[in-house]
Design an enzyme around this catalytic site. Structure first.
Site, PDB file in Angstrom:
ATOM      1  N   ASN A   8     -90.509  26.882  27.187  1.00 47.49           N
ATOM      2  CA  ASN A   8     -91.414  26.917  25.899  1.00 47.49           C
ATOM      3  C   ASN A   8     -92.815  26.500  26.429  1.00 47.49           C
ATOM      4  O   ASN A   8     -92.480  25.253  26.223  1.00 47.49           O
ATOM      5  CB  ASN A   8     -90.690  26.740  24.516  1.00 47.49           C
ATOM      6  CG  ASN A   8     -91.573  27.068  23.491  1.00 47.49           C
ATOM      7  OD1 ASN A   8     -92.857  27.458  23.724  1.00 47.49           O
ATOM      8  ND2 ASN A   8     -91.080  26.574  22.438  1.00 47.49           N
ATOM      9  N   LYS A  10     -95.183  26.605  24.798  1.00 47.34           N
ATOM     10  CA  LYS A  10     -96.147  26.295  23.630  1.00 47.34           C
ATOM     11  C   LYS A  10     -97.495  26.577  23.908  1.00 47.34           C
ATOM     12  O   LYS A  10     -97.854  27.841  24.693  1.00 47.34           O
ATOM     13  CB  LYS A  10     -96.101  24.986  23.089  1.00 47.34           C
ATOM     14  CG  LYS A  10     -94.309  24.527  22.803  1.00 47.34           C
ATOM     15  CD  LYS A  10     -94.189  23.195  22.248  1.00 47.34           C
ATOM     16  CE  LYS A  10     -92.422  23.174  22.100  1.00 47.34           C
ATOM     17  NZ  LYS A  10     -92.109  22.051  21.179  1.00 47.34           N
ATOM     18  N   HIS A  93     -89.432  29.517  15.730  1.00 41.35           N
ATOM     19  CA  HIS A  93     -89.312  27.811  16.096  1.00 41.35           C
ATOM     20  C   HIS A  93     -89.907  27.111  14.876  1.00 41.35           C
ATOM     21  O   HIS A  93     -90.727  27.649  13.927  1.00 41.35           O
ATOM     22  CB  HIS A  93     -90.292  27.896  17.279  1.00 41.35           C
ATOM     23  CG  HIS A  93     -90.531  26.481  17.931  1.00 41.35           C
ATOM     24  ND1 HIS A  93     -91.141  25.648  17.456  1.00 41.35           N
ATOM     25  CD2 HIS A  93     -89.757  26.390  18.988  1.00 41.35           C
ATOM     26  CE1 HIS A  93     -90.876  24.728  18.368  1.00 41.35           C
ATOM     27  NE2 HIS A  93     -90.187  25.043  19.357  1.00 41.35           N
ATOM     28  N   GLU A  95     -92.012  24.963  14.861  1.00 45.31           N
ATOM     29  CA  GLU A  95     -93.499  24.662  14.929  1.00 45.31           C
ATOM     30  C   GLU A  95     -94.147  25.753  14.037  1.00 45.31           C
ATOM     31  O   GLU A  95     -95.115  25.779  13.456  1.00 45.31           O
ATOM     32  CB  GLU A  95     -94.178  24.467  16.268  1.00 45.31           C
ATOM     33  CG  GLU A  95     -93.882  23.052  16.630  1.00 45.31           C
ATOM     34  CD  GLU A  95     -93.732  22.925  17.825  1.00 45.31           C
ATOM     35  OE1 GLU A  95     -94.220  23.854  18.894  1.00 45.31           O
ATOM     36  OE2 GLU A  95     -93.087  21.757  18.690  1.00 45.31           O
ATOM     37  N   GLU A 165     -82.322  23.565  17.346  1.00 41.36           N
ATOM     38  CA  GLU A 165     -83.124  22.619  17.395  1.00 41.36           C
ATOM     39  C   GLU A 165     -83.680  21.645  16.366  1.00 41.36           C
ATOM     40  O   GLU A 165     -84.252  22.084  15.576  1.00 41.36           O
ATOM     41  CB  GLU A 165     -84.501  23.196  17.975  1.00 41.36           C
ATOM     42  CG  GLU A 165     -84.312  24.112  19.188  1.00 41.36           C
ATOM     43  CD  GLU A 165     -85.934  24.215  19.880  1.00 41.36           C
ATOM     44  OE1 GLU A 165     -85.831  24.021  21.154  1.00 41.36           O
ATOM     45  OE2 GLU A 165     -86.849  24.745  19.297  1.00 41.36           O
ATOM     46  N   GLY A 171     -89.999  17.238  20.785  1.00 45.41           N
ATOM     47  CA  GLY A 171     -91.141  16.413  21.196  1.00 45.41           C
ATOM     48  C   GLY A 171     -91.143  14.869  20.830  1.00 45.41           C
ATOM     49  O   GLY A 171     -92.329  14.143  20.958  1.00 45.41           O
ATOM     50  N   SER A 211     -86.449  17.675  23.144  1.00 43.32           N
ATOM     51  CA  SER A 211     -86.355  16.561  24.229  1.00 43.32           C
ATOM     52  C   SER A 211     -85.581  16.592  25.204  1.00 43.32           C
ATOM     53  O   SER A 211     -85.135  15.612  25.621  1.00 43.32           O
ATOM     54  CB  SER A 211     -86.346  15.185  23.669  1.00 43.32           C
ATOM     55  OG  SER A 211     -87.600  15.080  22.448  1.00 43.32           O
TER      56      SER A 211
HETATM   57  P1  PGA Z   1     -89.335  19.865  23.373  1.00 40.07           P
HETATM   58  O1  PGA Z   1     -89.584  20.894  22.624  1.00 40.07           O
HETATM   59  O2  PGA Z   1     -88.463  19.880  24.588  1.00 40.07           O
HETATM   60  O3  PGA Z   1     -90.832  19.146  23.917  1.00 40.07           O
HETATM   61  O4  PGA Z   1     -88.760  18.924  22.472  1.00 40.07           O
HETATM   62  C1  PGA Z   1     -88.420  21.903  22.518  1.00 40.07           C
HETATM   63  C2  PGA Z   1     -88.859  23.074  21.619  1.00 40.07           C
HETATM   64  O5  PGA Z   1     -89.699  23.078  20.822  1.00 40.07           O
HETATM   65  O6  PGA Z   1     -88.406  24.140  22.032  1.00 40.07           O
END
Ligand code: PGA
Length: 251
Positions: A8, A10, A93, A95, A165, A171, A211
């Site tokens: 992903n 983003k 997601h 976000e 998640e 992140g 992460s």
């Molecule tokens: P990350 O994001 O690996 O940077 O923690 C995962 C995600 O948001 O799908």
């Protein structure tokens, strides 16, 4: 069941030149990958120029709209994505939920639209740090799951990929322990069993995200109940992402 590793990207990178560089690097590095299924989810604007010849590497998008077309300024429909060769669509997601106010109700409409076009939705669910502190993890996950799959036919449910998640792990470098991820995956399987029956749970795929890095990927992948990974930050480093994909070879 083959493990699936999803990148992903983003809202990255900021130029098509950089995106092309990443795609070329991935094409080269993923050539010999046999064991894993790989999905690359770049921003919408890079999808058209991100074709992979290798059949095990598929294109995914990070969201979609539920209507096919019409007066919906700024939206991209699942039908348009299908036309570009997209096979997977990330939905709900965190976000999108917490920065853009997306609700589980709208996620359910999108899931339906994506399934109707025979694409694969990847539905993200997970608790916030606050939920966790208040020991509401299972309660929150159950509500999100049920609402996000509201109205989906029972025989369609195993076509949905679920991604656990935890929001606090995204992140932050603070990944969820593999034991906890396993516990949640088993909880999700039990919920799906109750909602849609034994057949649905047999083919169900559950991923972990938050992460994930080359250093911790194997911990998750070694669990039979975790069918793959949703990788954010580490997928922007194409070399690291390829190493994560290659770590599937051990399973
Ligand atoms: P990350 O994001 O690996 O940077 O923690 C995962 C995600 O948001 O799908």
């Amino acid at each position: 069941m083959k493990k699936i590793i999803i990148a992903n990207w983003k809202c990255n990178p900021t130029t098509s030149k950089e995106a092309q560089k990443m795609i070329s690097f991935l094409k080269q590095g993923l050539k010999k990958v046999k064991k894993a299924e790989v999905v690359i989810c770049p921003p919408f604007v890079y999808l058209a120029s991100s074709k992979f010849q290798e059949s095990r590497v598929k294109l995914g998008s990070q969201d979609c709209f539920w209507e096919e077309k019409g007066a919906f300024t700024g939206e991209i429909s699942a039908k348009m994505l299908k036309d570009l060769g997209v096979k997977y669509v990330i939905l709900g997601h965190s976000e999108r939920r917490y920065i853009f106010g997306e609700t589980s109700e709208s996620v359910a409409k999108k899931v339906k639209a994506v399934l109707n076009l025979s694409l694969t939705p990847i539905v993200c669910i997970g608790e916030t740090l606050q939920d966790r502190k208040e020991t509401k993890t299972f309660q929150v996950i159950e509500a999100q799951l049920k609402q996000s799959l509201q109205g989906i036919a029972k025989n369609q449910i195993n076509k949905v990929i679920l991604a656990y998640e935890p929001v606090w792990a995204i992140g932050t470098g603070n990944n969820c322990s593999s034991d906890e991820a396993l516990t949640v995956s088993l909880f999700l399987r039990k919920l799906i069993l109750n909602i849609a029956g034994r057949k649905a749970v047999q083919g169900l795929r559950i991923l972990y995200g938050g992460s994930v890095s080359v250093d911790n990927a194997v911990e998750y992948l070694q669990n039979d109940s975790i069918n793959g990974l949703l990788v954010g930050g580490a997928s922007l480093d194409s070399k690291e992402f390829i190493s994560i994909v290659k770590s599937v070879n051990g399973f």
